[in-house]
Scaffold this active site. Structure first.
Site, mmCIF file in Angstrom:
data_model
loop_
_atom_site.group_PDB
_atom_site.id
_atom_site.type_symbol
_atom_site.label_atom_id
_atom_site.label_comp_id
_atom_site.label_asym_id
_atom_site.label_seq_id
_atom_site.Cartn_x
_atom_site.Cartn_y
_atom_site.Cartn_z
ATOM 1 N N THR A 185 3.881 1.536 -1.051
ATOM 2 C CA THR A 185 4.562 1.603 -2.346
ATOM 3 C C THR A 185 3.662 2.255 -3.394
ATOM 4 O O THR A 185 4.104 3.103 -4.170
ATOM 5 C CB THR A 185 4.977 0.190 -2.793
ATOM 6 O OG1 THR A 185 5.772 -0.416 -1.769
ATOM 7 C CG2 THR A 185 5.790 0.241 -4.080
ATOM 8 N N PHE A 235 2.419 -7.690 -9.411
ATOM 9 C CA PHE A 235 3.584 -8.522 -9.141
ATOM 10 C C PHE A 235 3.963 -9.247 -10.421
ATOM 11 O O PHE A 235 3.116 -9.480 -11.298
ATOM 12 C CB PHE A 235 3.286 -9.523 -8.017
ATOM 13 C CG PHE A 235 3.288 -8.928 -6.635
ATOM 14 C CD1 PHE A 235 4.259 -9.279 -5.712
ATOM 15 C CD2 PHE A 235 2.320 -8.009 -6.246
ATOM 16 C CE1 PHE A 235 4.273 -8.725 -4.434
ATOM 17 C CE2 PHE A 235 2.312 -7.463 -4.977
ATOM 18 C CZ PHE A 235 3.301 -7.819 -4.063
ATOM 19 N N TRP A 264 6.609 -0.690 -8.109
ATOM 20 C CA TRP A 264 7.828 -1.226 -7.505
ATOM 21 C C TRP A 264 8.950 -1.218 -8.541
ATOM 22 O O TRP A 264 10.066 -0.802 -8.234
ATOM 23 C CB TRP A 264 7.598 -2.655 -6.992
ATOM 24 C CG TRP A 264 8.734 -3.136 -6.124
ATOM 25 C CD1 TRP A 264 8.788 -3.103 -4.760
ATOM 26 C CD2 TRP A 264 9.978 -3.696 -6.559
ATOM 27 N NE1 TRP A 264 10.002 -3.604 -4.317
ATOM 28 C CE2 TRP A 264 10.743 -3.976 -5.392
ATOM 29 C CE3 TRP A 264 10.530 -3.990 -7.807
ATOM 30 C CZ2 TRP A 264 12.025 -4.537 -5.452
ATOM 31 C CZ3 TRP A 264 11.807 -4.544 -7.872
ATOM 32 C CH2 TRP A 264 12.541 -4.822 -6.705
ATOM 33 N N LYS A 313 0.828 -1.214 0.000
ATOM 34 C CA LYS A 313 0.000 0.000 0.000
ATOM 35 C C LYS A 313 0.858 1.258 0.000
ATOM 36 O O LYS A 313 0.596 2.212 -0.727
ATOM 37 C CB LYS A 313 -0.951 -0.033 1.186
ATOM 38 C CG LYS A 313 -1.888 1.180 1.262
ATOM 39 C CD LYS A 313 -2.896 1.035 2.357
ATOM 40 C CE LYS A 313 -2.296 1.130 3.744
ATOM 41 N NZ LYS A 313 -1.793 -0.124 4.285
ATOM 42 N N PHE A 337 -3.294 -0.682 7.106
ATOM 43 C CA PHE A 337 -3.960 -1.943 6.810
ATOM 44 C C PHE A 337 -5.127 -1.724 5.843
ATOM 45 O O PHE A 337 -5.046 -0.908 4.935
ATOM 46 C CB PHE A 337 -4.379 -2.660 8.094
ATOM 47 C CG PHE A 337 -3.210 -3.164 8.900
ATOM 48 C CD1 PHE A 337 -2.278 -4.012 8.333
ATOM 49 C CD2 PHE A 337 -3.037 -2.781 10.222
ATOM 50 C CE1 PHE A 337 -1.185 -4.470 9.063
ATOM 51 C CE2 PHE A 337 -1.955 -3.242 10.959
ATOM 52 C CZ PHE A 337 -1.028 -4.087 10.380
ATOM 53 N N ALA A 384 -3.154 0.548 12.754
ATOM 54 C CA ALA A 384 -4.587 0.593 12.470
ATOM 55 C C ALA A 384 -5.349 -0.585 13.053
ATOM 56 O O ALA A 384 -6.570 -0.545 13.152
ATOM 57 C CB ALA A 384 -4.820 0.652 10.965
ATOM 58 N N ARG A 432 2.651 7.731 7.682
ATOM 59 C CA ARG A 432 3.007 7.453 9.066
ATOM 60 C C ARG A 432 4.483 7.093 9.172
ATOM 61 O O ARG A 432 5.108 6.677 8.203
ATOM 62 C CB ARG A 432 2.165 6.293 9.607
ATOM 63 C CG ARG A 432 0.685 6.595 9.751
ATOM 64 C CD ARG A 432 -0.083 5.340 10.132
ATOM 65 N NE ARG A 432 0.091 4.301 9.120
ATOM 66 C CZ ARG A 432 -0.058 3.000 9.344
ATOM 67 N NH1 ARG A 432 -0.363 2.566 10.549
ATOM 68 N NH2 ARG A 432 0.091 2.129 8.374
ATOM 69 N N LYS A 456 6.852 -7.632 9.411
ATOM 70 C CA LYS A 456 6.208 -6.966 8.286
ATOM 71 C C LYS A 456 7.156 -6.105 7.461
ATOM 72 O O LYS A 456 7.015 -5.966 6.252
ATOM 73 C CB LYS A 456 5.045 -6.106 8.800
ATOM 74 C CG LYS A 456 4.265 -5.404 7.705
ATOM 75 C CD LYS A 456 3.098 -4.630 8.299
ATOM 76 C CE LYS A 456 2.355 -3.855 7.219
ATOM 77 N NZ LYS A 456 3.160 -2.763 6.673
#
Length: 553
Positions: free
Chosen positions: A71, A379, A407, A69, A299, A271, A92, A103
């Protein structure tokens, strides 16, 4: 294929003064922290009668590895900037807990990153350290008051203020303090939360200025006395000292993306256990300085997205102009039953079974009346058939979906997304709040469960029922609600993937957070102090004699 940290280390980073100038900040409005970071102090004497468009990026329910998210947020902002739009990001700050745990960080990835990546993911400008110090100073003052004759008649069995640490440490969830004899304090049960779950963090991110921060700190409920009357920080008398410790932490941090888009990174509540958004001051600064402010909520749409709309928007005074829901083929196949180890293999059957999760998250955000678009974070393993299926599912749920390959390509991979966002941001739509201010706590939670999660009801434990009855006596029973819930499912059971229906969310207890201005409802088995996995990320992080960091994503 280069790793995220290698890409970040090879990047050309501009002096922060140039980024500040690009953002429209004067030299006196920044406080440099070295070459590439600065604190922002907006000059109130400079009139900036400007408010940009607000773009909120949220997502479907992720897999345990996360689905990019941040990214997509960075790539979208870089694409908007490349299209000639004056753009800023508001994100954040990462917590050291997931950085050293599982994570990862919160600075994006690949060629859609915020830099200096390593600094931001580690100590940055010290905001989290200041928060941890302020929180634990309050704990020390509380226990000292009990030790020094207990003038406030605090019942040490009813202390609700825990200590905090910004590291995942399951061994500290439940502790006993004050052992060691008469000079070592009064023994009582205690425990630790992770710093991002602290009410101090929530207060920092919701405060409009330094004095608002102080007023909010005064309202924190720490414990109850022997007559079950709440004891606040104001009665303890240390709000001024705590505000002093946070005087710099309240200032937003200015950095940049790899494409030199100005980025504000400030505050970091999770979150799944807090409100999951960056600070009011960061978002307002981005809106004031740019034509497009791109922000994210932690999230999925069921957590950060809902809390942004119901907790942050009323205090921000600005609703999103567009909501972007990030989805991945991988995560949707996981929601359809495909094993995590097989997510790189095409499986249209699993994908078909899992797209309901996307549909529910789209429905949840459309409930607020604002335009919703879907960004499919691509991806390399995604097939054309899988991407087409996701686009069809999004269309069926009432949202247009486009593919983003940020990405690998940075902003160039989000051109179509940026074009769609600009188009939708030009539309006029009325905001429709989910619940009324005077709704009861149970009514608020029921509306969240039914409209956002797709469930049917809320069930309260006996403890939770007693708490609500007590809160009503204190006038707290109609405060906004922050649901503390697993991020992996729309329900309160992490194993219920996809889009479950007719489920009940179980609330085991509430935590009153009067300084932040809401009640936290703890559901399921969600923890406010995570633990490290069997193979924590810290095992792969190292540094050489030249100070070059490796293994940080």
């Amino acid at each position: 294929m280069k790793k995220d940290i290698e890409i970040a280390q090879e990047a050309e980073v501009l002096p922060i003064a140039e980024i500040a100038q690009k953002a429209g900040l004067t030299p006196s409005e920044i406080e440099p922290y070295g070459y590439d970071k600065a604190k922002i102090n907006l000059d109130p004497t400079i009139q900036r009668n400007h408010e940009g468009k607000l773009i909120l990026v949220t997502s479907i329910n992720p897999t345990p590895a996360g689905e990019g998210k941040s990214t997509v947020t960075v790539g979208l902002a870089d694409a908007l900037q490349a299209a000639g739009k004056k753009t800023m990001i508001a994100l954040r700050e990462p917590s050291l807990g997931p950085v050293m745990g599982l994570k990862g960080g919160a600075t994006g990835g690949g060629y859609a990153q915020v830099v200096p990546m390593a600094d931001i993911n580690l100590h940055f400008t010290g905001d989290f350290h200041a928060l941890t110090a302020a929180h634990n100073m309050l704990s020390a003052a509380l226990d000292n008051s009990i030790y020094q004759g207990n003038p406030l008649k605090i019942d040490q069995r009813r202390v609700i203020w825990k200590r905090v640490l910004d590291i995942n440490d399951r061994a500290l969830r439940h502790t006993t303090i004050g052992l060691g004899g008469p000079t070592s304090g009064v023994p009582r049960e205690d425990g630790f939360d992770i710093t991002v779950a602290s009410e101090m963090m929530a207060i920092l991110t919701l405060s409009t200025d330094l004095m608002d921060l102080k007023r909010r700190i005064e309202k924190i409920v720490l414990a109850y006395d022997f007559d079950k009357k709440p004891i606040t920080v104001k009665e303890l008398g240390v709000a001024g000292a705590l505000t002093v410790l946070l005087k710099d932490a309240i200032k937003p941090n200015l950095v940049q993306t790899l494409a030199h888009t100005p980025a504000i990174v400030h505050g970091g509540p999770f979150a799944n256990i807090a409100q999951g958004t960056n600070s009011i001051q960061a978002t307002r600064a981005a809106l004031t300085l740019a034509d497009y402010a791109v922000t994210e909520a932690g999230f999925g749409a069921d957590l950060g997205g809902e809390k942004f709309m119901d907790i942050k928007v009323p205090k921000l005074g600005k609703t999103p102009d567009v909501v972007v829901v990030v989805a991945t083929v991988r995560a949707l196949k996981h929601h359809g039953g495909q094993a995590l180890a097989d997510l790189n293999q095409e499986d249209l059957t699993a994908l078909e079974a899992g797209v309901g999760n996307l549909g529910q998250n789209i429905k949840a955000m459309k409930r607020y009346g604002k335009p919703v678009v879907v960004a499919i974070n691509r991806f390399t393993s995604d097939t054309d058939a899988e991407l087409a299926l996701v686009q069809q599912a999004a269309k069926a749920a009432g949202a247009q979906a486009v593919t983003a390959d940020v990405w690998a390509q940075g902003g160039a991979g989000a051109k179509d997304l940026a074009t769609l966002v600009v188009e939708k941001a030009g539309e006029v739509h009325d905001f429709s709040p989910l619940y009324k201010e005077d709704d009861s706590a149970l009514e608020k939670m029921t509306k969240i469960v039914q409209n956002v999660y797709g469930g049917s009801a809320v069930e309260l434990s006996d403890k939770a029922k007693k708490q609500l009855s007590s809160f009503a006596e204190h006038g707290w029973d109609k405060l906004p609600i922050v649901m503390a819930k697993t991020q992996y499912s729309l329900s309160d059971d992490a194993k219920k993937l996809g889009a479950p229906k007719d489920f009940t969310v179980h609330v085991r207890e509430f935590v009153p957070k009067l300084g932040a201005g809401f009640l936290v409802a703890l559901t399921g088995n969600v923890l406010t102090m995570p633990g490290l996995p069997k193979h924590p990320a810290a095992l792969d992080i190292d540094i050489d004699e030249k100070g070059q960091i490796t293994g940080l994503f």
